[in-house]
Design an enzyme around this catalytic site. Structure first.
Site, short mmCIF file in Angstrom:
data_model
loop_
_atom_site.label_atom_id
_atom_site.label_comp_id
_atom_site.label_asym_id
_atom_site.label_seq_id
_atom_site.Cartn_x
_atom_site.Cartn_y
_atom_site.Cartn_z
CG ASN A 102 -0.19 -0.13 2.50
OD1 ASN A 102 0.60 0.73 2.84
ND2 ASN A 102 -0.40 -1.23 3.22
CG ASP A 114 -6.39 -5.08 5.85
OD1 ASP A 114 -5.88 -5.24 6.98
OD2 ASP A 114 -6.92 -4.01 5.48
CE LYS A 171 8.92 -11.20 -14.93
NZ LYS A 171 9.56 -10.75 -16.15
CG PHE A 206 -2.04 5.55 13.48
CD1 PHE A 206 -1.23 5.35 14.58
CD2 PHE A 206 -2.02 6.78 12.84
CE1 PHE A 206 -0.40 6.37 15.05
CE2 PHE A 206 -1.20 7.80 13.29
CZ PHE A 206 -0.39 7.59 14.39
CE LYS A 215 -10.56 0.62 10.57
NZ LYS A 215 -9.82 1.41 9.60
CE LYS A 254 -8.35 -3.21 14.05
NZ LYS A 254 -7.37 -3.54 13.02
N1 CTP Z 1 -3.77 -3.47 11.98
C1 CTP Z 1 -3.22 -4.63 12.50
N2 CTP Z 1 -3.22 -5.77 11.76
C2 CTP Z 1 -3.78 -5.79 10.52
C3 CTP Z 1 -4.37 -4.61 9.99
C4 CTP Z 1 -4.34 -3.47 10.75
O1 CTP Z 1 -2.73 -4.61 13.62
N3 CTP Z 1 -3.75 -6.92 9.84
C5 CTP Z 1 -3.75 -2.25 12.80
C6 CTP Z 1 -3.11 -1.04 12.12
O2 CTP Z 1 -1.73 -0.97 12.39
C7 CTP Z 1 -3.85 0.12 12.76
C8 CTP Z 1 -5.25 -0.46 13.03
O3 CTP Z 1 -5.08 -1.88 13.03
O4 CTP Z 1 -3.29 0.50 14.00
C9 CTP Z 1 -6.28 -0.07 12.00
O5 CTP Z 1 -5.78 -0.32 10.71
P1 CTP Z 1 -6.60 0.10 9.41
O6 CTP Z 1 -5.80 -0.29 8.21
O7 CTP Z 1 -7.05 1.52 9.55
O8 CTP Z 1 -7.91 -0.77 9.49
P2 CTP Z 1 -8.22 -2.29 9.35
O9 CTP Z 1 -8.34 -2.86 10.72
O10 CTP Z 1 -7.26 -2.96 8.43
O11 CTP Z 1 -9.69 -2.22 8.72
P3 CTP Z 1 -10.18 -1.71 7.28
O12 CTP Z 1 -9.12 -2.16 6.30
O13 CTP Z 1 -11.47 -2.37 7.10
O14 CTP Z 1 -10.30 -0.21 7.34
#
Ligand code: CTP
Length: 405
Positions: free
Chosen positions: A213, A282, A292, A328, A342, A346
């Site tokens: 990302n 994710d 490759k 975050f 969130k 969490k």
């Molecule tokens: N996070 C995590 N593990 C993951 C994804 C996210 O610990 N696999 C943590 C990130 O570091 C951040 C928080 O969860 O502190 C929220 O991450 P964010 O990307 O905003 O949200 P997601 O939980 O991934 O949800 P969505 O993609 O649906 O917005």
């Protein structure tokens, strides 16, 4: 006194040749009023606008004007000053001084001292509006901001050249307030063990391709740097980014979400505070193609993606009393509602939400704005500012929530 019953704060004030230099005289007074001891360093051009004796009388200390002036061994005077000071403030900071600092030129006392200094740096630029907007100045500011220095934005108003524009030196009282804030924060986190994550993760698809990302890691690095400046022992678990590890921070490089989960999990039990700023991928490929993948391979390529595990969610049951976890939230809509969801899912103590759809802020930018949310729904807004200042505001909020503010 700097703080009740304590020694005065020790501030070096660098003064360069801006028309607003008259405000620096007032700044010395304001710093003294707030319990600071001030030593002034002037550039050669600055001495043609205000006589050093003025700053000497105001500060009560000799003024340093060039590399070879003053008492003692001139070759080490800047090193001695570096050992003495707790904060280096430069106001006004001209375009020339910013350029020298950004590139590491050391051709007078102030620029040489900047290289020898390890103290936090507060830069207060002031100049003509066109000079301020020039790409050269803006690039230098970016470099300085990425180095973790604190920058105050110039104000808008009538400038010495007669234009009504950006470029005015902020008022001395607000510079003194900002300086004091930085001095009070320094060392406050001594004894705390802090774990920070930053950057993206990379999930391989085949031997050369991966999913990732737009995270640059700048926000997480600013959070780690600020905690180290405040005296914490900081470990930074970092995905692949193009940033140097902040001074005094132990960096643990990782690539995938799985590696990040392992490294964070191993260090979480002994940490007092975890700030999870990483943009963890994710999804990952269920099966990684060896080598490759060739274009000629039949049809479209639709690798099956499976969710990675949520690192924060998995850690929640392991949290012990007194441990503090801040997440975050990167959102493109319904910022507050999504971030609060969130936070609850969490089981976080605080969440810093940012709108990553905003042009020029968030991902890969040096500036950001945050909404810091607590479990009771209360919020604190940090309007658009440097990531260093966002990090500073976030630590203020974390320490306040822990009752250590
Ligand atoms: N996070 C995590 N593990 C993951 C994804 C996210 O610990 N696999 C943590 C990130 O570091 C951040 C928080 O969860 O502190 C929220 O991450 P964010 O990307 O905003 O949200 P997601 O939980 O991934 O949800 P969505 O993609 O649906 O917005």
């Amino acid at each position: 006194m700097g703080e009740q019953g304590k020694e005065p704060f020790r501030v070096t004030l660098g003064v360069s040749a801006g028309i607003s230099i008259y405000k620096s005289c007032d700044l010395v007074r304001r710093l003294l009023e707030r319990g600071c001891e001030v030593r002034v360093v002037m550039t050669d051009h600055a001495t043609r606008m205000v006589a050093p004796v003025t700053f000497q009388a105001l500060s009560g200390n000799p003024v340093i004007t060039d590399l070879f002036a003053g008492a003692g061994d001139p070759s080490i005077a800047h090193v001695e000053l570096a050992k003495w000071e707790q904060l280096l403030v430069v106001a006004p900071a001209t375009a020339n001084v910013l350029a020298k600092f950004a590139r590491g030129l050391a051709d007078d006392f102030l620029s040489t001292h900047y290289l020898a200094s390890t103290a936090p740096v507060l830069l207060v630029p002031a100049m003509n509006g066109n000079m301020w907007r020039h790409p050269a100045t803006q690039e230098n500011l970016q470099l300085l901001s990425a180095r973790g220095h604190h920058l105050m934005q110039p104000g808008r108003g009538q400038l010495a050249c007669g234009d009504y524009d950006d470029g005015r030196l902020p008022e001395p009282a607000s510079i003194a307030e900002q300086a004091l804030h930085l001095l009070q924060a320094t060392g406050r986190m001594a004894g705390l063990k802090v774990l920070v994550t930053a950057g993206p993760t990379r999930e391989p698809l085949d031997g050369v391709r991966f999913l990732t990302n737009r995270s640059s890691g700048k926000m997480g690095y600013a959070v780690a740097r600020e905690a180290a400046l405040r005296g914490a022992r900081v470990t930074l678990v970092s995905g692949p980014v193009a940033l140097d590890a902040p001074v005094g921070v132990e960096r643990v490089p990782v690539t995938t979400a799985e590696e990040m989960e392992r490294e964070v999990g191993a260090r979480f039990p002994e940490s007092d505070i975890l700030v999870m700023a990483a943009a963890v991928a994710d999804y990952r490929a269920k099966a990684v193609t060896a080598g490759k993948r060739k274009k000629g391979t039949a049809g479209a390529w639709a690798p099956e993606l499976v969710p990675t595990s949520d690192i924060l969610k998995a850690l929640a049951p392991a949290k012990r009393p007194g441990q503090f976890v801040c997440g975050f939230a990167a959102e493109t809509s319904d910022l507050k509602a999504n971030a609060l969801q969130k936070l609850r899912e969490k089981r976080l103590d605080l969440i810093a939400a940012n709108d990553v759809s905003k042009e020029g802020a968030g991902f890969d930018s040096d500036i950001n704005s945050l909404v810091i949310l607590a479990p009771d729904g209360s919020e604190q807004r940090v309007p658009e500012t440097t990531k260093a200042s966002c990090a500073s505001a976030l630590w203020d909020a974390i320490l306040e929530a822990r009752g250590e503010g």
